[in-house]
Design an enzyme around this catalytic site. Sequence first.
Site, PDB file in Angstrom:
ATOM      1  N   ASP A 120       0.430  -8.958  14.154  1.00 40.39           N
ATOM      2  CA  ASP A 120       0.187  -8.038  13.040  1.00 40.39           C
ATOM      3  C   ASP A 120      -1.156  -7.335  13.223  1.00 40.39           C
ATOM      4  O   ASP A 120      -2.213  -7.932  13.042  1.00 40.39           O
ATOM      5  CB  ASP A 120       0.211  -8.817  11.724  1.00 40.39           C
ATOM      6  CG  ASP A 120       0.146  -7.916  10.497  1.00 40.39           C
ATOM      7  OD1 ASP A 120      -0.128  -6.713  10.631  1.00 40.39           O
ATOM      8  OD2 ASP A 120       0.368  -8.441   9.385  1.00 40.39           O
ATOM      9  N   SER A 147       1.485  -7.749   1.837  1.00 41.45           N
ATOM     10  CA  SER A 147       0.503  -6.775   2.319  1.00 41.45           C
ATOM     11  C   SER A 147      -0.518  -6.493   1.215  1.00 41.45           C
ATOM     12  O   SER A 147      -1.200  -7.405   0.769  1.00 41.45           O
ATOM     13  CB  SER A 147       1.214  -5.513   2.802  1.00 41.45           C
ATOM     14  OG  SER A 147       0.324  -4.696   3.530  1.00 41.45           O
ATOM     15  N   TYR A 156       0.827  -1.206   0.000  1.00 41.26           N
ATOM     16  CA  TYR A 156       0.000   0.000   0.000  1.00 41.26           C
ATOM     17  C   TYR A 156       0.862   1.258   0.000  1.00 41.26           C
ATOM     18  O   TYR A 156       1.742   1.428   0.833  1.00 41.26           O
ATOM     19  CB  TYR A 156      -0.879  -0.022   1.244  1.00 41.26           C
ATOM     20  CG  TYR A 156      -2.049   0.930   1.254  1.00 41.26           C
ATOM     21  CD1 TYR A 156      -3.216   0.631   0.556  1.00 41.26           C
ATOM     22  CD2 TYR A 156      -2.007   2.108   1.984  1.00 41.26           C
ATOM     23  CE1 TYR A 156      -4.308   1.472   0.602  1.00 41.26           C
ATOM     24  CE2 TYR A 156      -3.097   2.960   2.028  1.00 41.26           C
ATOM     25  CZ  TYR A 156      -4.246   2.639   1.334  1.00 41.26           C
ATOM     26  OH  TYR A 156      -5.327   3.488   1.376  1.00 41.26           O
ATOM     27  N   HIS A 207       3.645  -6.437  11.299  1.00 44.04           N
ATOM     28  CA  HIS A 207       3.363  -6.499   9.868  1.00 44.04           C
ATOM     29  C   HIS A 207       4.606  -6.761   9.015  1.00 44.04           C
ATOM     30  O   HIS A 207       4.481  -7.031   7.821  1.00 44.04           O
ATOM     31  CB  HIS A 207       2.661  -5.214   9.420  1.00 44.04           C
ATOM     32  CG  HIS A 207       2.014  -5.321   8.081  1.00 44.04           C
ATOM     33  ND1 HIS A 207       1.169  -6.361   7.736  1.00 44.04           N
ATOM     34  CD2 HIS A 207       2.104  -4.524   6.972  1.00 44.04           C
ATOM     35  CE1 HIS A 207       0.761  -6.198   6.490  1.00 44.04           C
ATOM     36  NE2 HIS A 207       1.316  -5.103   6.004  1.00 44.04           N
TER      37      HIS A 207
END
Length: 322
Positions: free
Chosen positions: A273, A187, A92, A303
Amino acid sequence: MALFDLSRDELEAYRSVSTEPEDFDAFWSETLREAREHDLDARFEAVDTGLTTVQVYDVTFAGFGGHPVKGWLTLPARADRPLPLVVEFVGYGGGRGLPHEHLLWASTGRAHFIMDTRGQGSAWGGGGGTADPVGGAPSYPGFMTRGIDAPGNYYYRRVFTDAVRAVEAARSHPLTDASRTVAVGSSQGGGITIAVGGLVPDLAAVAPDVPFLCDFPRAATLTDRHPYREIGLFLKTHRGRTEDALRTLSYFDGVHFAARGSAPALFSTALEDQTCPPSTVFAAFNAWPHEDKAIEVYEFNDHEGGGPYHEAAKLRWLRSYT
């Protein structure tokens, strides 16, 4: 943060309550049909990067709506025959970056294609260069609620379509072997990988790391960390629109793409996470129907997941498939 989600036994049994739309397959079939009305027009321009062990191509292809999407194709310098292909999607806010940031897969003797994510590429890394020319209704800053008023308008309809076309573009190069194509990403890139795994039926394998964009009903209420928090902040202002928003998101939920996965898969998750909670990852993993699947669990990580240790695990794992 210490463990905050379900126990390991509960994670292994967990199933999402996300409701699959009745027209999910028809929606995506029509979306991809419309995209393929545009000539793929994949162009590969050799670039001088100063790197001597690889050859890099600046790639442009037609994604959703025929919009130009960028990517890098990196090949071992002396490649003279079709090579196994790794198609990668990024996290992202990131973009395709600079070629020297992505040398791992070409170093294994494989072809590597990394897709720019439209409208992103300004938050970290070496940047991006793909615009998103489609407007939309009011949204919370970020990408999670852009076009959330209707499935046809939603931002990730364009991104997931770009990703399928990216596989097609990378496969069109004469030095890539379409029959040995793998999709990978971390992710957001992991979430895109799952979508591609559900939309492209003939992949050799997929490897989504700590994937985002899975089990929206749980993610949006379990974590207050961005990007999922964008959904809650949007609904905090737009009161009474929760049901409509979740309906739109259901067309893009990794759980439903995972249920259509037809390739061997290696997932990863981290039990601390908070960005992509482990239950949301297990929701997609548990829905993946292929019997050849595994998940690496990093007990005390956030994460970052397994980081370089998981890269090493993927390198070992992929030897069986490409």
